[in-house]
Write a protein that holds these residues in place. Sequence first.
Motif, PDB file in Angstrom:
ATOM      1  N   VAL A 111       0.849  -1.182   0.000  1.00  0.00           N
ATOM      2  CA  VAL A 111       0.000   0.000   0.000  1.00  0.00           C
ATOM      3  C   VAL A 111       0.888   1.236   0.000  1.00  0.00           C
ATOM      4  O   VAL A 111       1.888   1.292   0.727  1.00  0.00           O
ATOM      5  CB  VAL A 111      -0.925   0.016   1.237  1.00  0.00           C
ATOM      6  N   THR A 112       0.540   2.221  -0.809  1.00  0.00           N
ATOM      7  CA  THR A 112       1.260   3.501  -0.800  1.00  0.00           C
ATOM      8  C   THR A 112       0.272   4.608  -0.446  1.00  0.00           C
ATOM      9  O   THR A 112      -0.922   4.523  -0.751  1.00  0.00           O
ATOM     10  CB  THR A 112       1.927   3.792  -2.155  1.00  0.00           C
ATOM     11  N   VAL A 166      -0.690  12.579  -6.887  1.00  0.00           N
ATOM     12  CA  VAL A 166      -0.834  11.323  -7.634  1.00  0.00           C
ATOM     13  C   VAL A 166      -2.119  11.303  -8.460  1.00  0.00           C
ATOM     14  O   VAL A 166      -2.639  10.231  -8.776  1.00  0.00           O
ATOM     15  CB  VAL A 166      -0.821  10.124  -6.663  1.00  0.00           C
ATOM     16  N   PHE A 167      -2.610  12.466  -8.828  1.00  0.00           N
ATOM     17  CA  PHE A 167      -3.893  12.500  -9.539  1.00  0.00           C
ATOM     18  C   PHE A 167      -3.853  11.683 -10.823  1.00  0.00           C
ATOM     19  O   PHE A 167      -4.815  10.981 -11.153  1.00  0.00           O
ATOM     20  CB  PHE A 167      -4.295  13.941  -9.862  1.00  0.00           C
ATOM     21  N   ASP A 168      -2.767  11.766 -11.584  1.00  0.00           N
ATOM     22  CA  ASP A 168      -2.695  11.025 -12.845  1.00  0.00           C
ATOM     23  C   ASP A 168      -2.851   9.530 -12.606  1.00  0.00           C
ATOM     24  O   ASP A 168      -3.543   8.835 -13.367  1.00  0.00           O
ATOM     25  CB  ASP A 168      -1.372  11.308 -13.560  1.00  0.00           C
ATOM     26  N   ASP A 169      -2.208   9.010 -11.568  1.00  0.00           N
ATOM     27  CA  ASP A 169      -2.338   7.587 -11.248  1.00  0.00           C
ATOM     28  C   ASP A 169      -3.761   7.249 -10.819  1.00  0.00           C
ATOM     29  O   ASP A 169      -4.294   6.185 -11.163  1.00  0.00           O
ATOM     30  CB  ASP A 169      -1.364   7.196 -10.133  1.00  0.00           C
ATOM     31  N   TYR A 170      -4.374   8.150 -10.049  1.00  0.00           N
ATOM     32  CA  TYR A 170      -5.740   7.904  -9.609  1.00  0.00           C
ATOM     33  C   TYR A 170      -6.690   7.853 -10.808  1.00  0.00           C
ATOM     34  O   TYR A 170      -7.521   6.936 -10.921  1.00  0.00           O
ATOM     35  CB  TYR A 170      -6.197   8.998  -8.640  1.00  0.00           C
ATOM     36  N   VAL A 191      -4.892   6.478  -1.138  1.00  0.00           N
ATOM     37  CA  VAL A 191      -4.215   5.218  -0.838  1.00  0.00           C
ATOM     38  C   VAL A 191      -4.334   4.328  -2.063  1.00  0.00           C
ATOM     39  O   VAL A 191      -5.421   4.176  -2.628  1.00  0.00           O
ATOM     40  CB  VAL A 191      -4.842   4.524   0.383  1.00  0.00           C
ATOM     41  N   PHE A 192      -3.210   3.754  -2.482  1.00  0.00           N
ATOM     42  CA  PHE A 192      -3.196   2.811  -3.592  1.00  0.00           C
ATOM     43  C   PHE A 192      -2.797   1.431  -3.092  1.00  0.00           C
ATOM     44  O   PHE A 192      -1.809   1.287  -2.357  1.00  0.00           O
ATOM     45  CB  PHE A 192      -2.203   3.232  -4.682  1.00  0.00           C
ATOM     46  N   ALA A 193      -3.558   0.427  -3.499  1.00  0.00           N
ATOM     47  CA  ALA A 193      -3.168  -0.966  -3.281  1.00  0.00           C
ATOM     48  C   ALA A 193      -2.480  -1.451  -4.548  1.00  0.00           C
ATOM     49  O   ALA A 193      -3.045  -1.356  -5.644  1.00  0.00           O
ATOM     50  CB  ALA A 193      -4.397  -1.812  -2.977  1.00  0.00           C
ATOM     51  N   ARG A 194      -1.246  -1.930  -4.401  1.00  0.00           N
ATOM     52  CA  ARG A 194      -0.464  -2.344  -5.568  1.00  0.00           C
ATOM     53  C   ARG A 194      -0.107  -3.817  -5.466  1.00  0.00           C
ATOM     54  O   ARG A 194       0.297  -4.302  -4.400  1.00  0.00           O
ATOM     55  CB  ARG A 194       0.823  -1.518  -5.671  1.00  0.00           C
ATOM     56  N   HIS A 195      -0.250  -4.517  -6.586  1.00  0.00           N
ATOM     57  CA  HIS A 195       0.100  -5.930  -6.646  1.00  0.00           C
ATOM     58  C   HIS A 195       0.826  -6.186  -7.951  1.00  0.00           C
ATOM     59  O   HIS A 195       0.308  -5.874  -9.038  1.00  0.00           O
ATOM     60  CB  HIS A 195      -1.158  -6.806  -6.567  1.00  0.00           C
ATOM     61  N   GLU A 196       2.037  -6.703  -7.832  1.00  0.00           N
ATOM     62  CA  GLU A 196       2.885  -6.988  -8.995  1.00  0.00           C
ATOM     63  C   GLU A 196       3.028  -5.747  -9.873  1.00  0.00           C
ATOM     64  O   GLU A 196       2.959  -5.813 -11.107  1.00  0.00           O
ATOM     65  CB  GLU A 196       2.327  -8.168  -9.792  1.00  0.00           C
ATOM     66  N   LEU A 236      -6.509  -2.652   0.954  1.00  0.00           N
ATOM     67  CA  LEU A 236      -7.128  -1.429   1.459  1.00  0.00           C
ATOM     68  C   LEU A 236      -7.678  -1.635   2.869  1.00  0.00           C
ATOM     69  O   LEU A 236      -7.576  -0.750   3.728  1.00  0.00           O
ATOM     70  CB  LEU A 236      -8.239  -0.972   0.515  1.00  0.00           C
ATOM     71  N   LEU A 237      -8.260  -2.804   3.129  1.00  0.00           N
ATOM     72  CA  LEU A 237      -8.753  -3.089   4.479  1.00  0.00           C
ATOM     73  C   LEU A 237      -7.600  -3.168   5.474  1.00  0.00           C
ATOM     74  O   LEU A 237      -7.733  -2.749   6.632  1.00  0.00           O
ATOM     75  CB  LEU A 237      -9.560  -4.389   4.478  1.00  0.00           C
ATOM     76  N   GLN A 238      -6.474  -3.696   5.038  1.00  0.00           N
ATOM     77  CA  GLN A 238      -5.309  -3.715   5.925  1.00  0.00           C
ATOM     78  C   GLN A 238      -4.859  -2.294   6.266  1.00  0.00           C
ATOM     79  O   GLN A 238      -4.453  -2.022   7.402  1.00  0.00           O
ATOM     80  CB  GLN A 238      -4.161  -4.488   5.270  1.00  0.00           C
ATOM     81  N   TRP A 239      -4.929  -1.411   5.296  1.00  0.00           N
ATOM     82  CA  TRP A 239      -4.568  -0.017   5.572  1.00  0.00           C
ATOM     83  C   TRP A 239      -5.512   0.585   6.612  1.00  0.00           C
ATOM     84  O   TRP A 239      -5.073   1.239   7.560  1.00  0.00           O
ATOM     85  CB  TRP A 239      -4.604   0.798   4.283  1.00  0.00           C
ATOM     86  N   LEU A 240      -6.803   0.357   6.454  1.00  0.00           N
ATOM     87  CA  LEU A 240      -7.760   0.857   7.438  1.00  0.00           C
ATOM     88  C   LEU A 240      -7.499   0.224   8.808  1.00  0.00           C
ATOM     89  O   LEU A 240      -7.638   0.890   9.847  1.00  0.00           O
ATOM     90  CB  LEU A 240      -9.191   0.577   6.986  1.00  0.00           C
TER      91      LEU A 240
END
Length: 417
Positions: A181-182, A189-193, A227-232, A266-270
Amino acid sequence: MNATPDTTSDRPAGHHAEENGDAPRTVRRVSGEELLTSTYPMHAYAFGSTPPPTDQVERWRADLSPADDRVTLVAFTGEEPEATAVGISLRQNVRGKTLPMLGVSGVATDPMARRRGHIRTVLTQLHGEMRDSGHVVSTLYPFRQSFYERFGYVGFPKARAIRLHARGLERMLRADVPGEVTFHRIGEVFDDYYATTEAILAERHGFSIFSKQSTQGLAKEDKYWAVFARHEGEIVGTLLYRTNGFGAELQGRHLLARNAVGRSLLLQWLARHHDQYASFTFELPPDERPDLWYVDLDYADETKVSGPLYSAPMGRILSVEGLAGIGAGPARASVEVVDDPFVAGTWTLAGVGGALEVQPGGTPTATLTPHGLAALVYGVLDPAELSLQGYGTVDADTAAALRTLFPPAMPYLHAAF
């Protein structure tokens, strides 16, 4: 949000003639400075607190900016602006294909001009202009669903408003979830969102988004954590939120997860905040099942459906030919669509190679209203339910074909306007 229309009138849609001493009615596009004296005062009365400050026009002028993705129509009687509606260009996923979508907003009538059929005139022209410019479907958030049903709109399921309580959430910290998570401010980070919402647009039925230009306000205001959840290396989930004080709540917008890994991250972040906040609020797609996310979950479903402020959205079809290429099952049916200026006619619909083919003509075995057509395309009603709603007449064999052609689906509109 759409409100304060003239709710009763049987005038024909194109009525412009003088009546009861009125000057002729005209409907035309308005932009720039003219918005300040036509549309904005009606919107202020319909949606804001009035009377406005005496310098309100100057305040509006300071915020005036070009909006290439919006069309504002105003009905005038003589020189007096009496009704208005705004059309917004968005994109929507309809059964796997991204289509140009009209979002109808800002529908309002001057209180002295109500009950004269202005809104029917304005909306009919707006639908026609936007269809002619390539928009295939249309959606809105009604003040009352039965009013917009008259214009061929069918109801969608309401997105869920969830309050997730902190108790039990810490369990997620022990889950072995691949990825990371970042954490950022949205302005960074609007472009990524926005790219993430475009990825979801390609994947989720009913999902809609504004143009990037119209969404830039998120970055300029910069008032949310992202918050971004990233995988691979790929973003598979995102949540925008604000905090509301120690021991209070974390106020999220939409919890957008592309898969179970994204949601779990995301739940882990919360869960990292379970000792800091009593609860976490956010919107979920209508088909989400938070009761199955983890054991001992404690949440409240605070979804409210009530006009004029909490209505479920609605949608309609503006072009049958424009539906070609959306996902469809292996079946074929000919239907007659009636009582609509835009989609009426006889159409043969066939699912070939997983995509819809549309041909005019055929021998119809079912009669549909525009609402019935929209209900099938969006997947919100079974063919057997159409006659119960007054949306068509379908025999058993045709119902079976239409059920295969348009399987049940759960549209999540997402964009709010």
